[in-house]
Scaffold this motif. Structure first.
Motif, PDB file in Angstrom:
ATOM      1  N   MET A   1       0.841  -1.211   0.000  1.00 54.77           N
ATOM      2  CA  MET A   1       0.000   0.000   0.000  1.00 54.77           C
ATOM      3  C   MET A   1       0.868   1.250   0.000  1.00 54.77           C
ATOM      4  SD  MET A   1      -2.939  -0.797   2.753  1.00 54.77           S
ATOM      5  CE  MET A   1      -4.101  -2.129   2.544  1.00 54.77           C
TER       6      MET A   1
ATOM      7  N   MET B   1      -8.698   3.000   6.195  1.00 57.79           N
ATOM      8  CA  MET B   1      -9.767   2.221   6.825  1.00 57.79           C
ATOM      9  C   MET B   1      -9.387   0.744   6.884  1.00 57.79           C
ATOM     10  SD  MET B   1     -11.654   4.762   7.351  1.00 57.79           S
ATOM     11  CE  MET B   1     -12.952   3.905   8.239  1.00 57.79           C
ATOM     12  N   ASP B   2      -9.698   0.119   8.028  1.00 57.25           N
ATOM     13  CA  ASP B   2      -9.538  -1.339   8.156  1.00 57.25           C
ATOM     14  C   ASP B   2     -10.687  -2.011   7.404  1.00 57.25           C
ATOM     15  OD1 ASP B   2      -9.668  -4.064   9.269  1.00 57.25           O
ATOM     16  OD2 ASP B   2      -8.186  -3.329  10.712  1.00 57.25           O
ATOM     17  N   ILE B   3     -10.353  -2.949   6.512  1.00 57.64           N
ATOM     18  CA  ILE B   3     -11.420  -3.573   5.701  1.00 57.64           C
ATOM     19  C   ILE B   3     -12.252  -4.585   6.495  1.00 57.64           C
ATOM     20  CG2 ILE B   3     -10.474  -3.267   3.375  1.00 57.64           C
ATOM     21  CD1 ILE B   3      -9.486  -6.208   3.583  1.00 57.64           C
ATOM     22  N   MET B   4     -11.770  -4.963   7.664  1.00 56.00           N
ATOM     23  CA  MET B   4     -12.553  -5.866   8.536  1.00 56.00           C
ATOM     24  C   MET B   4     -12.697  -5.180   9.896  1.00 56.00           C
ATOM     25  SD  MET B   4     -10.942  -9.547   7.427  1.00 56.00           S
ATOM     26  CE  MET B   4      -9.320  -9.016   6.869  1.00 56.00           C
TER      27      MET B   4
ATOM     28  N   PHE C   1      -0.489  -5.045  17.985  1.00 57.90           N
ATOM     29  CA  PHE C   1      -0.151  -6.435  18.310  1.00 57.90           C
ATOM     30  C   PHE C   1       1.248  -6.780  17.804  1.00 57.90           C
ATOM     31  CE2 PHE C   1      -4.856  -6.537  17.471  1.00 57.90           C
ATOM     32  CZ  PHE C   1      -5.228  -6.571  18.802  1.00 57.90           C
TER      33      PHE C   1
ATOM     34  N   GLY D   1      -1.908 -11.939  18.200  1.00 59.55           N
ATOM     35  CA  GLY D   1      -3.014 -11.598  17.307  1.00 59.55           C
ATOM     36  C   GLY D   1      -2.593 -10.843  16.064  1.00 59.55           C
TER      37      GLY D   1
ATOM     38  N   THR E   1      -1.655 -10.151  12.421  1.00 62.21           N
ATOM     39  CA  THR E   1      -1.888 -10.889  11.176  1.00 62.21           C
ATOM     40  C   THR E   1      -1.187 -10.255   9.971  1.00 62.21           C
ATOM     41  OG1 THR E   1      -3.967  -9.686  10.781  1.00 62.21           O
ATOM     42  CG2 THR E   1      -4.123 -11.803  11.942  1.00 62.21           C
ATOM     43  N   VAL E   2      -0.836  -8.968  10.082  1.00 65.66           N
ATOM     44  CA  VAL E   2      -0.076  -8.302   9.015  1.00 65.66           C
ATOM     45  C   VAL E   2       1.228  -7.826   9.651  1.00 65.66           C
ATOM     46  CG1 VAL E   2      -0.002  -6.421   7.357  1.00 65.66           C
ATOM     47  CG2 VAL E   2      -2.172  -7.588   7.798  1.00 65.66           C
TER      48      VAL E   2
ATOM     49  N   HIS F   1       1.687  -1.462  12.859  1.00 66.40           N
ATOM     50  CA  HIS F   1       0.475  -0.646  12.690  1.00 66.40           C
ATOM     51  C   HIS F   1      -0.238  -0.481  14.013  1.00 66.40           C
ATOM     52  CE1 HIS F   1      -0.597  -4.848  11.898  1.00 66.40           C
ATOM     53  NE2 HIS F   1      -1.777  -4.586  12.452  1.00 66.40           N
TER      54      HIS F   1
ATOM     55  N   HIS G   1      -4.098   0.274  15.623  1.00 67.97           N
ATOM     56  CA  HIS G   1      -5.542   0.268  15.383  1.00 67.97           C
ATOM     57  C   HIS G   1      -6.181   1.411  16.166  1.00 67.97           C
ATOM     58  CE1 HIS G   1      -5.886  -3.979  13.815  1.00 67.97           C
ATOM     59  NE2 HIS G   1      -4.738  -4.097  14.463  1.00 67.97           N
TER      60      HIS G   1
ATOM     61  N   HIS H   1     -11.809  -9.566  15.715  1.00 69.42           N
ATOM     62  CA  HIS H   1     -10.620  -8.996  15.085  1.00 69.42           C
ATOM     63  C   HIS H   1     -10.354  -9.666  13.731  1.00 69.42           C
ATOM     64  CE1 HIS H   1      -6.522  -7.526  14.727  1.00 69.42           C
ATOM     65  NE2 HIS H   1      -6.086  -8.757  14.607  1.00 69.42           N
TER      66      HIS H   1
HETATM   67  P1  AMP Z   1      -3.286  -7.183  12.956  1.00 67.15           P
HETATM   68  O1  AMP Z   1      -4.087  -8.448  13.093  1.00 67.15           O
HETATM   69  O2  AMP Z   1      -3.124  -6.397  14.199  1.00 67.15           O
HETATM   70  O3  AMP Z   1      -2.004  -7.480  12.243  1.00 67.15           O
HETATM   71  O4  AMP Z   1      -4.164  -6.219  12.053  1.00 67.15           O
HETATM   72  C1  AMP Z   1      -4.190  -6.275  10.678  1.00 67.15           C
HETATM   73  C2  AMP Z   1      -5.436  -5.549  10.294  1.00 67.15           C
HETATM   74  O5  AMP Z   1      -5.361  -5.289   8.922  1.00 67.15           O
HETATM   75  C3  AMP Z   1      -6.731  -6.335  10.549  1.00 67.15           C
HETATM   76  O6  AMP Z   1      -7.584  -5.603  11.389  1.00 67.15           O
HETATM   77  C4  AMP Z   1      -7.308  -6.511   9.141  1.00 67.15           C
HETATM   78  O7  AMP Z   1      -8.700  -6.401   9.144  1.00 67.15           O
HETATM   79  C5  AMP Z   1      -6.652  -5.381   8.386  1.00 67.15           C
HETATM   80  N1  AMP Z   1      -6.464  -5.584   6.957  1.00 67.15           N
HETATM   81  C6  AMP Z   1      -6.036  -6.694   6.318  1.00 67.15           C
HETATM   82  N2  AMP Z   1      -5.968  -6.471   4.996  1.00 67.15           N
HETATM   83  C7  AMP Z   1      -6.350  -5.180   4.806  1.00 67.15           C
HETATM   84  C8  AMP Z   1      -6.489  -4.349   3.660  1.00 67.15           C
HETATM   85  N3  AMP Z   1      -6.220  -4.793   2.427  1.00 67.15           N
HETATM   86  N4  AMP Z   1      -6.914  -3.077   3.827  1.00 67.15           N
HETATM   87  C9  AMP Z   1      -7.188  -2.605   5.067  1.00 67.15           C
HETATM   88  N5  AMP Z   1      -7.077  -3.346   6.187  1.00 67.15           N
HETATM   89  C10 AMP Z   1      -6.660  -4.611   6.057  1.00 67.15           C
END
Ligand code: AMP
Length: 141
Positions: free
Chosen positions: A12, A32-35, A89, A95, A97-98, A102, A104, A117
């Motif tokens: 991004m 914006m967070d997509i989820m 995280f 928790g 995932t990326v 970052h 939140h 989450h």
């Molecule tokens: P974490 O689990 O703390 O690593 O948070 C990663 C966040 O990224 C989660 O809340 C996801 O919903 C969000 N996320 C994943 N892919 C995307 C995306 N393409 N655009 C925006 N948010 C995303």
């Protein structure tokens, strides 16, 4: 784990994939967070590489925190949220995932429980309409 320069947030930053942006400066990006866990859930990242709080440069953490404060104020105002949760995280067990640092920004509402989450996607048009409100609140500061 070594930093993966092709993680979704790094892509991004490079403009290789889209995001619903609410704020950008030389060092940070907010989108914006997509989820989302609640309406208005926004993410803030530094532009430089760093997987977590532990391996990121202090200057990158500082820049991200400065933007987090600024955007959190705008999110709270835009959504008239009585409370705001800021989370971050480190590692899959915590928790994460990326794997690009970052923060939140999650508005907290009196009546609402948080969604799980990173589970349920919200329609892009809905997120864009929320982003419009946040951008307007940022401009008003
Ligand atoms: P974490 O689990 O703390 O690593 O948070 C990663 C966040 O990224 C989660 O809340 C996801 O919903 C969000 N996320 C994943 N892919 C995307 C995306 N393409 N655009 C925006 N948010 C995303």
């Amino acid at each position: 784990m070594a930093y993966d320069p092709n993680n979704i947030f790094a892509r991004m930053v490079r403009g290789e994939i889209p995001c619903i942006k609410v704020y950008e400066d030389a060092d940070t990006l907010a989108f914006m967070d997509i989820m989302p866990q609640s309406p208005g859930h926004t993410l803030v990242i530094p532009k430089v590489a760093g997987e977590s709080l532990f391996d990121s440069e202090p200057a990158a953490v500082l820049a991200a925190m400065r933007t987090t404060q600024r955007v959190a104020r705008a999110v709270a105002r835009a959504f008239e949220a009585p409370g705001t949760i800021v989370t971050q995280f480190n590692g899959p067990v915590a928790g994460q995932t990326v794997f690009h640092l970052h923060f939140h920004i999650i508005p907290a509402y009196v009546s609402g429980t948080l969604r799980p989450h990173a589970r349920e996607r919200v329609d892009g048009a809905v997120l864009e309409s929320q982003a419009v409100r946040i951008r307007a609140a940022l401009l008003a500061t």
